[in-house]
Write an enzyme that holds these catalytic residues in place. Structure first.
Site, PDB file in Angstrom:
ATOM      1  N   GLN A 173      12.862   3.589  -3.799  1.00 16.56           N
ATOM      2  CA  GLN A 173      13.116   2.966  -5.093  1.00 16.56           C
ATOM      3  C   GLN A 173      13.120   3.989  -6.234  1.00 16.56           C
ATOM      4  O   GLN A 173      12.555   5.066  -6.136  1.00 16.56           O
ATOM      5  CB  GLN A 173      12.055   1.893  -5.372  1.00 16.56           C
ATOM      6  CG  GLN A 173      12.110   0.695  -4.463  1.00 16.56           C
ATOM      7  CD  GLN A 173      11.310   0.880  -3.189  1.00 16.56           C
ATOM      8  OE1 GLN A 173      10.875   1.972  -2.851  1.00 16.56           O
ATOM      9  NE2 GLN A 173      11.104  -0.216  -2.474  1.00 16.56           N
ATOM     10  N   GLY A 194      13.846   8.283  10.545  1.00 12.56           N
ATOM     11  CA  GLY A 194      12.647   8.117   9.723  1.00 12.56           C
ATOM     12  C   GLY A 194      12.839   7.039   8.677  1.00 12.56           C
ATOM     13  O   GLY A 194      13.932   6.854   8.135  1.00 12.56           O
ATOM     14  N   GLN A 216      16.257   0.454   4.729  1.00 12.38           N
ATOM     15  CA  GLN A 216      15.938  -0.955   4.924  1.00 12.38           C
ATOM     16  C   GLN A 216      16.763  -1.849   4.012  1.00 12.38           C
ATOM     17  O   GLN A 216      17.118  -2.964   4.391  1.00 12.38           O
ATOM     18  CB  GLN A 216      14.438  -1.167   4.688  1.00 12.38           C
ATOM     19  CG  GLN A 216      13.589  -0.447   5.707  1.00 12.38           C
ATOM     20  CD  GLN A 216      12.154  -0.282   5.257  1.00 12.38           C
ATOM     21  OE1 GLN A 216      11.782  -0.656   4.143  1.00 12.38           O
ATOM     22  NE2 GLN A 216      11.345   0.307   6.104  1.00 12.38           N
ATOM     23  N   ARG A 449       3.534  -2.730  -9.110  1.00  9.34           N
ATOM     24  CA  ARG A 449       2.079  -2.644  -9.159  1.00  9.34           C
ATOM     25  C   ARG A 449       1.675  -1.730  -8.013  1.00  9.34           C
ATOM     26  O   ARG A 449       1.931  -2.007  -6.846  1.00  9.34           O
ATOM     27  CB  ARG A 449       1.444  -4.028  -9.009  1.00  9.34           C
ATOM     28  CG  ARG A 449      -0.076  -3.989  -8.927  1.00  9.34           C
ATOM     29  CD  ARG A 449      -0.734  -5.337  -8.748  1.00  9.34           C
ATOM     30  NE  ARG A 449      -2.132  -5.148  -8.380  1.00  9.34           N
ATOM     31  CZ  ARG A 449      -2.606  -5.220  -7.132  1.00  9.34           C
ATOM     32  NH1 ARG A 449      -1.780  -5.533  -6.126  1.00  9.34           N
ATOM     33  NH2 ARG A 449      -3.878  -4.994  -6.883  1.00  9.34           N
ATOM     34  N   ASP A 451       0.488   0.505  -5.011  1.00 10.85           N
ATOM     35  CA  ASP A 451      -0.258   0.284  -3.770  1.00 10.85           C
ATOM     36  C   ASP A 451      -0.939   1.563  -3.296  1.00 10.85           C
ATOM     37  O   ASP A 451      -1.658   1.562  -2.305  1.00 10.85           O
ATOM     38  CB  ASP A 451       0.680  -0.239  -2.671  1.00 10.85           C
ATOM     39  CG  ASP A 451       1.789   0.741  -2.344  1.00 10.85           C
ATOM     40  OD1 ASP A 451       1.557   1.647  -1.541  1.00 10.85           O
ATOM     41  OD2 ASP A 451       2.897   0.606  -2.889  1.00 10.85           O
ATOM     42  N   GLU A 482       7.529  -5.470  -6.927  1.00  9.35           N
ATOM     43  CA  GLU A 482       6.616  -5.372  -5.793  1.00  9.35           C
ATOM     44  C   GLU A 482       5.139  -5.419  -6.169  1.00  9.35           C
ATOM     45  O   GLU A 482       4.720  -4.825  -7.168  1.00  9.35           O
ATOM     46  CB  GLU A 482       6.860  -4.066  -5.045  1.00  9.35           C
ATOM     47  CG  GLU A 482       8.288  -3.900  -4.545  1.00  9.35           C
ATOM     48  CD  GLU A 482       8.397  -2.806  -3.516  1.00  9.35           C
ATOM     49  OE1 GLU A 482       8.417  -3.130  -2.327  1.00  9.35           O
ATOM     50  OE2 GLU A 482       8.458  -1.628  -3.929  1.00  9.35           O
ATOM     51  N   GLU A 504       8.161  -6.577  -2.014  1.00  7.46           N
ATOM     52  CA  GLU A 504       7.006  -6.727  -1.141  1.00  7.46           C
ATOM     53  C   GLU A 504       5.939  -7.516  -1.887  1.00  7.46           C
ATOM     54  O   GLU A 504       5.684  -7.274  -3.075  1.00  7.46           O
ATOM     55  CB  GLU A 504       6.433  -5.374  -0.740  1.00  7.46           C
ATOM     56  CG  GLU A 504       7.229  -4.658   0.316  1.00  7.46           C
ATOM     57  CD  GLU A 504       6.577  -3.362   0.758  1.00  7.46           C
ATOM     58  OE1 GLU A 504       7.067  -2.784   1.740  1.00  7.46           O
ATOM     59  OE2 GLU A 504       5.587  -2.935   0.124  1.00  7.46           O
ATOM     60  N   TYR A 507      -0.245  -6.134  -1.118  1.00 11.58           N
ATOM     61  CA  TYR A 507      -0.918  -5.790   0.145  1.00 11.58           C
ATOM     62  C   TYR A 507      -2.353  -6.303   0.201  1.00 11.58           C
ATOM     63  O   TYR A 507      -2.882  -6.546   1.283  1.00 11.58           O
ATOM     64  CB  TYR A 507      -0.993  -4.269   0.297  1.00 11.58           C
ATOM     65  CG  TYR A 507       0.297  -3.547   0.490  1.00 11.58           C
ATOM     66  CD1 TYR A 507       1.480  -4.206   0.821  1.00 11.58           C
ATOM     67  CD2 TYR A 507       0.346  -2.168   0.352  1.00 11.58           C
ATOM     68  CE1 TYR A 507       2.655  -3.515   0.999  1.00 11.58           C
ATOM     69  CE2 TYR A 507       1.516  -1.462   0.541  1.00 11.58           C
ATOM     70  CZ  TYR A 507       2.672  -2.132   0.860  1.00 11.58           C
ATOM     71  OH  TYR A 507       3.832  -1.432   1.048  1.00 11.58           O
TER      72      TYR A 507
END
Length: 606
Positions: A173, A194, A216, A449, A451, A482, A504, A507
């Site tokens: 990103q 990878g 992805q 935010r 991670d 995310e 996402e 987490y």
């Protein structure tokens, strides 16, 4: 951004490696510091008024012309890369600018580094060698290398003639490629399959093959592709791209729109025929495809002399910058971190705020970083916004609440604007971006935010929501949001459109009770308010990786009112790793992706 480790991407990445091997075989078979030929020349701040003179962009901008010895340029590029290769949460920012001509150099880009041409067309500057981003060692992955944290860098307004078999651009990103002509093969992954989590290309042309590989997700907008686009994992979107692959979602995972409904390209700095610096401001366009500059055509828009800009330095106060804005100056932010004790205020229509070399706006007092009045034609481009230790309600606000002016002929636009809550330091903000003005164009936003980095934790880098859209007729291209603690995105305005969405979920919810919304377990990522009558979106991916060892569930990835003018196309939810997962993709539709690697795809929902 993380990814599934040793799970179901194997088959796709294996196909990607085979495709790369074939393409490789085919490809191989077939202070401003103004460096001149005389060496380093100090340019006074007053030089901007003189023909051919360079403005004072400060010590972290390097401007080259074709007479500069190649060794001097290469030495500086290598020096910057060595310093910035692993400096993910550092405060250094750099821009390397090339005047029209040919340069035999290999530009490797680390964090917070922009390489850009100063021509009127990308073909005015030819980098004969590479402008590339390489993967980083990742011992935890099967491939041993990844690009999952290759953020915050950019290439703009130049052409690249690769002297290797390809030009590698292995990013995730917040690493846009704009107005770039790749005269050969473009390779978007780090190698060996990878992992990589990109990405964004706009107004660019690739003559050869584009190897997506293990990426992805990816958005390509208003560009031209040559021989082919290969591979894909979950969500590849093409909007107004000549030569794009045909629609194939979910296998292959391609979403293809023949045109982009409304666009306006990012402003850019250039040097005119007299040697004077100017900023070109592209015009608004509708139903577009392909680049703005191909076949030698002149791009529509206006050109602003550099004297119309206040060239800000990180040492300038918010008060000083606001005084210049209120007097009608445009704003060019030179590289660095701007610690603000009050919000920057954009009050005049058609104001351009252009960042050079990924500058950061950092509000220190709990105010916003940037507030834009509900006026026509404001353009905000190329800035990072870092939340401060004192909580802000909003980091960037576009228009006032209940704004209702019609901006359809001259909208506000935000391009390459990236938000961070935590990472470089503890940061707190309830909402990162609030868009109140109608007709706003959002073009490549990453609201994150953190991670990883500094100040990371459920009770440390607190943030409710990444993006809230209250305005009507707002169009978003490339919305990356995310890890926020409630809804990632809330859309309250009518007739909104999103073309590509990547998200996402957080987490780190410590328990289900700590992460439960008014409509059930967890919080959906993309929320369209119940009263909205019309909304449309294409190519959305929502992923889960709950890493606290607790069974956390989200009842749905996307939550929308069920009405005939709310239409969603090509959605995927994915279990990446960890525990728990997502029960449904959109409302009641989709299959659970819980407990182990899996994907759930929905082609159409109304």
């Amino acid at each position: 951004m993380r990814t599934v480790r040793d799970h179901g991407v194997r088959e796709t990445t294996s196909r990607a490696r085979r495709g790369i091997s074939l393409v490789r075989h085919l490809a191989l078979a077939a202070s401003v510091a103004v460096l001149t030929g005389a060496g380093l020349v100090s340019v006074p701040a007053t030089a901007a008024a003189h023909t051919g003179g360079a403005p004072d962009f400060g010590p972290n901008v390097f401007v080259y012309d074709p007479s500069t010895p190649v060794a001097q340029i290469q030495t500086k590029l290598d020096e910057l890369f060595t310093q910035q290769e692993h400096n993910e949460m550092g405060t250094n920012r750099y821009a390397v600018l090339f005047k029209p001509g040919r340069y035999d150099v290999n530009a490797r880009l680390g964090y917070y580094t922009t390489v850009a041409g100063l021509g009127r067309s990308p073909d005015d500057v030819d980098i004969n060698g590479a402008v590339r981003v390489v993967g980083q060692p990742d011992p935890g992955s099967v491939a041993g290398i990844s690009a999952l944290t290759n953020f915050w860098r950019s290439a703009e307004n130049l052409s690249v003639t690769p002297t290797d078999w390809s030009n590698q651009w292995a990013v995730s990103q917040a690493s846009p490629m704009r107005r770039v002509h790749i005269r050969g093969t473009l390779w978007l992954e780090p190698g060996n399959g990878g992992f990589s989590s990109g990405g964004y290309i706009a107004d660019s042309k690739v003559d050869g093959i584009t190897i997506n590989g293990s990426q992805q997700q990816w958005l390509t907008r208003d560009s031209a592709l040559g021989d082919a686009w290969t591979n894909g994992v979950w969500n590849q979107v093409f909007s107004g791209v000549v030569g794009a692959p045909p629609e194939g979602f979910p296998n292959p995972p391609y979403t293809t729109l023949p045109t982009s409904p409304v666009t306006r390209e990012k402003p850019f700095l250039y040097v005119d025929d007299s040697g004077d610096y100017r900023v070109f401001v592209p015009a608004l366009r509708h139903n577009t495809s392909g680049t703005t500059w191909a076949d030698g055509r002149q791009q529509e828009g206006s050109s602003l002399p550099i004297r119309d800009f206040f060239i800000a330095k990180p040492t300038d106060s918010a008060q000083k910058i606001n005084q210049q804005l209120s007097r009608g100056k445009h704003l060019l932010l030179t590289p660095g971190v701007y610690h603000l004790n009050q919000a920057l205020r954009v009050e005049n229509k058609n104001t351009v705020v252009l960042g050079l070399g990924m500058p950061s706006l950092a509000p220190d007092t709990g105010d916003a970083a940037l507030k834009i009045d509900d006026v026509d034609g404001v353009r905000i481009a190329g800035v990072l916004v870092d939340a401060g230790r004192r909580e802000s309600d909003t980091l960037v606000e576009v228009g006032e609440r209940n704004s209702r002016r019609d901006h359809s002929r001259n909208p506000i636009s935000l391009q390459d604007v990236f938000f961070r809550i935590g990472g470089p330091w503890v940061g707190k903000a309830k909402t990162s971006l609030v868009v109140n003005s109608d007709d706003t164009i959002i073009d490549n936003i990453w609201a994150w935010r953190g991670d990883h980095g500094n100040g990371i934790g459920w009770t440390q880098n607190t943030a409710d929501t990444g993006v809230v859209v209250n305005g009507d007729d707002v169009t978003a291209y490339g919305l990356f949001v995310e890890h926020y603690q409630k809804y990632q995105t809330i859309w309250n305005g009518e007739k909104g459109r999103t073309i590509f969405y990547q998200s996402e979920l957080p987490y780190d919810p410590p328990s289900q009770s700590a992460w439960t919304s008014p409509t059930g377990k967890g919080w959906a990522s993309y929320k369209v308010a119940p009263g909205v009558k019309a909304h449309e979106a294409w190519g959305l991916g929502v992923y889960s990786y709950f890493n606290q060892g607790v069974d956390i569930r989200a009842d749905r990835g996307i939550e929308v009112p069920k009405t005939k003018k709310v239409n969603f196309h090509n959605m995927v939810t994915v279990f990446l790793d960890g525990s728990g997962g997502i029960e449904r993709t959109i409302n009641e539709a989709g299959t659970p992706v819980v407990g182990s690697y899996g994907t759930s795809t929905i082609v159409s929902y109304q």
